[in-house]
Design an enzyme around this catalytic site. Structure first.
Site, PDB file in Angstrom:
ATOM      1  N   ASP A 134     -10.628 -30.832 -35.274  1.00 34.90           N
ATOM      2  CA  ASP A 134      -9.405 -30.298 -34.641  1.00 34.90           C
ATOM      3  C   ASP A 134      -8.511 -29.715 -35.744  1.00 34.90           C
ATOM      4  OD1 ASP A 134     -10.200 -31.340 -32.223  1.00 34.90           O
ATOM      5  OD2 ASP A 134      -8.607 -32.831 -32.082  1.00 34.90           O
ATOM      6  N   ARG A 183     -13.708 -23.075 -33.084  1.00 33.07           N
ATOM      7  CA  ARG A 183     -13.007 -23.188 -31.796  1.00 33.07           C
ATOM      8  C   ARG A 183     -11.713 -22.383 -31.916  1.00 33.07           C
ATOM      9  NH1 ARG A 183     -10.541 -28.712 -31.106  1.00 33.07           N
ATOM     10  NH2 ARG A 183     -12.676 -29.402 -30.935  1.00 33.07           N
TER      11      ARG A 183
HETATM   12  C1  LIG Z   1     -10.968 -27.590 -25.813  1.00 30.23           C
HETATM   13  C2  LIG Z   1      -9.624 -27.477 -26.449  1.00 30.23           C
HETATM   14  C3  LIG Z   1      -9.433 -27.945 -27.737  1.00 30.23           C
HETATM   15  C4  LIG Z   1      -8.182 -27.793 -28.357  1.00 30.23           C
HETATM   16  N1  LIG Z   1      -8.036 -28.157 -29.679  1.00 30.23           N
HETATM   17  C5  LIG Z   1      -6.862 -27.876 -30.307  1.00 30.23           C
HETATM   18  C6  LIG Z   1      -6.734 -28.066 -31.722  1.00 30.23           C
HETATM   19  O1  LIG Z   1      -7.665 -28.479 -32.414  1.00 30.23           O
HETATM   20  N2  LIG Z   1      -5.530 -27.778 -32.288  1.00 30.23           N
HETATM   21  C7  LIG Z   1      -4.466 -27.277 -31.549  1.00 30.23           C
HETATM   22  O2  LIG Z   1      -3.405 -26.989 -32.127  1.00 30.23           O
HETATM   23  N3  LIG Z   1      -4.577 -27.100 -30.215  1.00 30.23           N
HETATM   24  C8  LIG Z   1      -5.736 -27.377 -29.582  1.00 30.23           C
HETATM   25  N4  LIG Z   1      -5.839 -27.145 -28.236  1.00 30.23           N
HETATM   26  C9  LIG Z   1      -4.619 -26.870 -27.433  1.00 30.23           C
HETATM   27  C10 LIG Z   1      -4.252 -25.408 -27.450  1.00 30.23           C
HETATM   28  O3  LIG Z   1      -3.780 -25.023 -28.717  1.00 30.23           O
HETATM   29  C11 LIG Z   1      -3.145 -25.115 -26.404  1.00 30.23           C
HETATM   30  O4  LIG Z   1      -2.006 -25.831 -26.735  1.00 30.23           O
HETATM   31  C12 LIG Z   1      -3.538 -25.484 -24.981  1.00 30.23           C
HETATM   32  O5  LIG Z   1      -4.853 -25.127 -24.708  1.00 30.23           O
HETATM   33  C13 LIG Z   1      -2.613 -24.761 -23.958  1.00 30.23           C
HETATM   34  O6  LIG Z   1      -2.704 -23.379 -24.140  1.00 30.23           O
HETATM   35  P1  LIG Z   1      -3.641 -22.413 -23.266  1.00 30.23           P
HETATM   36  O7  LIG Z   1      -4.547 -21.746 -24.212  1.00 30.23           O
HETATM   37  O8  LIG Z   1      -4.296 -23.127 -22.181  1.00 30.23           O
HETATM   38  O9  LIG Z   1      -2.679 -21.281 -22.753  1.00 30.23           O
HETATM   39  P2  LIG Z   1      -1.327 -21.379 -21.948  1.00 30.23           P
HETATM   40  O10 LIG Z   1      -0.777 -20.002 -21.964  1.00 30.23           O
HETATM   41  O11 LIG Z   1      -0.483 -22.491 -22.476  1.00 30.23           O
HETATM   42  O12 LIG Z   1      -1.767 -21.782 -20.499  1.00 30.23           O
HETATM   43  C14 LIG Z   1      -2.504 -20.956 -19.620  1.00 30.23           C
HETATM   44  C15 LIG Z   1      -2.506 -21.638 -18.263  1.00 30.23           C
HETATM   45  O13 LIG Z   1      -3.217 -22.881 -18.333  1.00 30.23           O
HETATM   46  C16 LIG Z   1      -2.546 -23.908 -17.611  1.00 30.23           C
HETATM   47  N5  LIG Z   1      -2.085 -24.918 -18.559  1.00 30.23           N
HETATM   48  C17 LIG Z   1      -2.026 -24.833 -19.907  1.00 30.23           C
HETATM   49  N6  LIG Z   1      -1.591 -25.976 -20.461  1.00 30.23           N
HETATM   50  C18 LIG Z   1      -1.343 -26.806 -19.432  1.00 30.23           C
HETATM   51  C19 LIG Z   1      -0.871 -28.151 -19.354  1.00 30.23           C
HETATM   52  N7  LIG Z   1      -0.568 -28.856 -20.444  1.00 30.23           N
HETATM   53  N8  LIG Z   1      -0.745 -28.691 -18.130  1.00 30.23           N
HETATM   54  C20 LIG Z   1      -1.059 -27.999 -17.008  1.00 30.23           C
HETATM   55  N9  LIG Z   1      -1.508 -26.726 -17.018  1.00 30.23           N
HETATM   56  C21 LIG Z   1      -1.649 -26.144 -18.208  1.00 30.23           C
HETATM   57  C22 LIG Z   1      -1.427 -23.224 -16.895  1.00 30.23           C
HETATM   58  O14 LIG Z   1      -1.923 -22.813 -15.646  1.00 30.23           O
HETATM   59  C23 LIG Z   1      -1.110 -22.042 -17.768  1.00 30.23           C
HETATM   60  O15 LIG Z   1      -0.507 -20.997 -17.085  1.00 30.23           O
HETATM   61  C24 LIG Z   1      -7.095 -27.235 -27.622  1.00 30.23           C
HETATM   62  C25 LIG Z   1      -7.297 -26.758 -26.325  1.00 30.23           C
HETATM   63  C26 LIG Z   1      -8.538 -26.841 -25.751  1.00 30.23           C
HETATM   64  C27 LIG Z   1      -8.724 -26.277 -24.375  1.00 30.23           C
END
Ligand SMILES: Cc1cc2nc3c(=O)[nH]c(=O)nc-3n(C[C@H](O)[C@H](O)[C@H](O)COP(=O)(O)OP(=O)(O)OC[C@H]3O[C@@H](n4cnc5c(N)ncnc54)[C@H](O)[C@@H]3O)c2cc1C
Length: 308
Positions: A134, A183
């Site tokens: 991560d 990732r």
């Molecule tokens: C498999 C995986 C591994 C990850 N590993 C890391 C990492 O190593 N380091 C790191 O900094 N971040 C990590 N993240 C988190 C990432 O950085 C984002 O903070 C997180 O994925 C929310 O952003 P989004 O890309 O979904 O886009 P967004 O623009 O935030 O969301 C898009 C849509 O997804 C839905 N959504 C998003 N978040 C939520 C929530 N919390 N609750 C409900 N609905 C939601 C909503 O419908 C939103 O409109 C990871 C995410 C995933 C999926």
């Protein structure tokens, strides 16, 4: 994403002692359990089996970060080794592992972290799986990538997350070893605007651009987002160029956009869900709350309703 403007007050509130006491009690857990499989490895495997029944693979994350005592590093290593042993014993389940290097000693020393990762990678080899690293807050990026690059010289079964919101990430993409496993995420931490792009529009544009760059350079890419437009964009890019799906996965978090996880899996795309488990779920929960104001509202209204 709620956008960095809303992320800051939620993360600050989460640091307040009274909020933490309330949120880490049984009432808080009822809400947290939407995002966390449970406190034990058995809970996580149960979720992995149920996802597998729907054609979705799993990535396990034993929760914990910023370990402050060496004995806790040893406990984290032991927990990950137990998880890898369980993966070895479940050959019909497709399970990867994800780790935070601050759990494995990054605040103590580079050498300790590399040695711990080497142990995990040997176990991952036996289990036939990979270990993803991560990416944590921006102060750890250099040290995390240094560990990744050193491991990558000796191991194939290791990958790393990169964050599209960081201004430095295009340079980090350029410096990746050939055929890395990466990732791509938007980024979940509170970062100042000098370090991270402050608007959703910029973060999304960089996410798309960096994903395309990684794919065009022959890296394996885990497109990790719930943003349907970005996922559809990545799918279209892969299909237009005829890239093999063995080099691409679509990844989402447990409890978020289950509908999208299912529909993409049903359409035959490789979908993997990140399943966190363990007792240290509070920091993970606060990041999920900060991503969406609706989650915070849901959380607070549940605490008030259940607490009555
Ligand atoms: C498999 C995986 C591994 C990850 N590993 C890391 C990492 O190593 N380091 C790191 O900094 N971040 C990590 N993240 C988190 C990432 O950085 C984002 O903070 C997180 O994925 C929310 O952003 P989004 O890309 O979904 O886009 P967004 O623009 O935030 O969301 C898009 C849509 O997804 C839905 N959504 C998003 N978040 C939520 C929530 N919390 N609750 C409900 N609905 C939601 C909503 O419908 C939103 O409109 C990871 C995410 C995933 C999926």
């Amino acid at each position: 994403m709620s956008g960095p403007l809303l992320r800051a007050p939620v993360l600050r509130l989460a640091e307040a002692g009274w909020f933490r006491r309330l949120a880490t009690g049984p009432l808080g857990w009822r809400v947290a359990s939407r995002f966390v499989a449970g406190e034990t490895l058995d809970d996580a495997i149960r979720v992995a089996k149920s996802l597998d029944g729907r054609g979705i693979a799993t990535i396990l994350d034993h929760l914990g970060e910023h370990v402050t005592a060496p004995e806790h590093v040893a406990e984290a290593v032991a927990a990950y080794l137990r998880a890898l042993d369980r993966v070895r014993l479940e050959p019909f389940l497709d399970i990867q592992l994800s780790v935070k290097l601050t759990q494995l000693g990054l605040d103590f020393s580079h050498e300790l972290t590399v040695a711990n990762m080497e142990r995990l990678l040997r176990a991952a080899e036996e289990a036939g799986t990979i270990v993803m690293i991560d990416m944590e807050s921006s102060g750890y990026v250099d040290r995390t990538l240094r560990v990744f690059r050193e491991l990558r010289e000796r191991h194939e079964r290791v990958g790393v997350a990169l964050q599209a919101y960081l201004r430095r990430t295009p340079g980090d993409v350029d410096a990746l070893p050939p055929a890395s496993i990466v990732r791509m995420v938007k980024g979940a931490y509170l970062e100042p605007p000098e370090v991270a792009y402050p608007t959703r529009r910029e973060v999304d544009a960089w996410f798309a651009r960096l994903t395309a760059t990684l794919l065009s350079r022959g890296h394996t890419v885990h497109v990790a987002t719930h943003d349907e437009a970005l996922l559809r964009g990545a799918i279209a890019y892969v299909e237009r160029r005829g890239l093999p799906w063995t080099r691409v996965e679509l990844q989402m978090l447990y409890g978020i956009r289950r509908d999208l996880q299912l529909s993409l899996a049903e359409q035959g795309y490789p979908v993997r869900v990140y399943v966190p488990y363990g007792a240290e779920w509070y920091p993970y929960l606060t990041r999920r709350l900060a991503e969406r104001p609706a989650n915070m509202w849901f959380f607070m209204s549940n605490l008030i309703r259940i607490g009555r």
